[in-house]
Design a protein around this motif. Sequence first.
Motif, PDB file in Angstrom:
ATOM      1  N   THR A 137      46.025  36.674  41.237  1.00  0.00           N
ATOM      2  CA  THR A 137      46.584  35.279  41.287  1.00  0.00           C
ATOM      3  C   THR A 137      47.954  35.536  40.322  1.00  0.00           C
ATOM      4  O   THR A 137      48.098  36.150  39.380  1.00  0.00           O
ATOM      5  CB  THR A 137      45.574  34.250  40.281  1.00  0.00           C
ATOM      6  N   GLY A 138      48.928  34.726  40.849  1.00  0.00           N
ATOM      7  CA  GLY A 138      50.234  34.578  40.251  1.00  0.00           C
ATOM      8  C   GLY A 138      50.818  33.422  40.406  1.00  0.00           C
ATOM      9  O   GLY A 138      50.396  32.528  41.054  1.00  0.00           O
ATOM     10  N   VAL A 139      51.883  33.299  39.569  1.00  0.00           N
ATOM     11  CA  VAL A 139      52.655  31.880  39.542  1.00  0.00           C
ATOM     12  C   VAL A 139      53.657  31.961  40.720  1.00  0.00           C
ATOM     13  O   VAL A 139      54.235  32.722  41.028  1.00  0.00           O
ATOM     14  CB  VAL A 139      53.407  31.556  38.323  1.00  0.00           C
ATOM     15  N   CYS A 176      49.942  28.178  40.998  1.00  0.00           N
ATOM     16  CA  CYS A 176      49.634  29.337  41.377  1.00  0.00           C
ATOM     17  C   CYS A 176      48.943  29.646  42.532  1.00  0.00           C
ATOM     18  O   CYS A 176      48.271  28.660  43.176  1.00  0.00           O
ATOM     19  CB  CYS A 176      48.871  29.870  40.109  1.00  0.00           C
ATOM     20  N   ARG A 218      42.596  32.566  33.730  1.00  0.00           N
ATOM     21  CA  ARG A 218      43.516  33.410  34.401  1.00  0.00           C
ATOM     22  C   ARG A 218      44.900  32.749  34.240  1.00  0.00           C
ATOM     23  O   ARG A 218      45.891  33.448  34.095  1.00  0.00           O
ATOM     24  CB  ARG A 218      43.108  33.798  35.932  1.00  0.00           C
ATOM     25  N   ILE A 219      44.996  31.381  34.381  1.00  0.00           N
ATOM     26  CA  ILE A 219      46.278  30.744  34.377  1.00  0.00           C
ATOM     27  C   ILE A 219      46.646  30.839  32.760  1.00  0.00           C
ATOM     28  O   ILE A 219      47.834  31.141  32.329  1.00  0.00           O
ATOM     29  CB  ILE A 219      45.813  29.042  34.736  1.00  0.00           C
ATOM     30  N   GLN A 268      46.372  33.399  31.097  1.00  0.00           N
ATOM     31  CA  GLN A 268      46.910  34.696  30.955  1.00  0.00           C
ATOM     32  C   GLN A 268      48.448  34.697  31.595  1.00  0.00           C
ATOM     33  O   GLN A 268      49.300  35.452  30.990  1.00  0.00           O
ATOM     34  CB  GLN A 268      46.137  35.982  31.755  1.00  0.00           C
ATOM     35  N   LEU A 269      48.744  33.823  32.585  1.00  0.00           N
ATOM     36  CA  LEU A 269      50.005  33.682  33.073  1.00  0.00           C
ATOM     37  C   LEU A 269      50.926  32.941  32.673  1.00  0.00           C
ATOM     38  O   LEU A 269      52.027  33.232  32.831  1.00  0.00           O
ATOM     39  CB  LEU A 269      49.788  33.166  34.757  1.00  0.00           C
TER      40      LEU A 269
END
Length: 199
Positions: A141-143, A120, A9-10, A12-13
């Motif tokens: 999940t987001g930064v 994140c 997931r990270i 992807q961010l």
Amino acid sequence: MEETRYRDRIGQLADPGERVLASAKAEVANGATPPPPPEPAAPETAGRATVGSVLLNVLAPLATWDRGDRLVDVIAWGIAGRGAPGSAASRLHRAVNPLRPDGRLRHTLLAVTDRRLLVCLTGPVKLLANQADEERSLAETGVAWSASRADVASARVGWHRLNPKRLRIDFTDGSWLAFTVPIAESGRPLRALAAALSG
């Protein structure tokens, strides 16, 4: 398995072409932390800390006073970060502990890329979550905060009181903030993060 899921997931961010070197799920360490950054619209209303307010904090933990809380944290847990209001550590701490009127829990994920330190936050986490809840939390999940690698002076994992797995991130402005994992979890992801930040 969980670490791989978070790392995917990270990835992807991260920005296009940015490579994730290390990641870990960790929380800000218990203890006194840097004061929050100044709020542009809020006037300062700092009061004096008194012995009475500290005593009341201990006797009635739901009644809070900023300076009394800090003193109780220092006595019980020690120092978990330092820095002036608005410093890198102050902004980072506010980003992972925003004012949440909903009071919902979110996990903090740290990641080091070849360009930045990323922090994140997952989506809301349930105590007794099923697979669908976990996937929804991960998808949200987001930064929350990031800093250039040049803004990080050093990072190291070491002992603090009875915890041997405490990551301390020092910034070039002289501020710092510490992160920990539960005592039963491995400290390997934190050590990998420290090595990636220092390397």
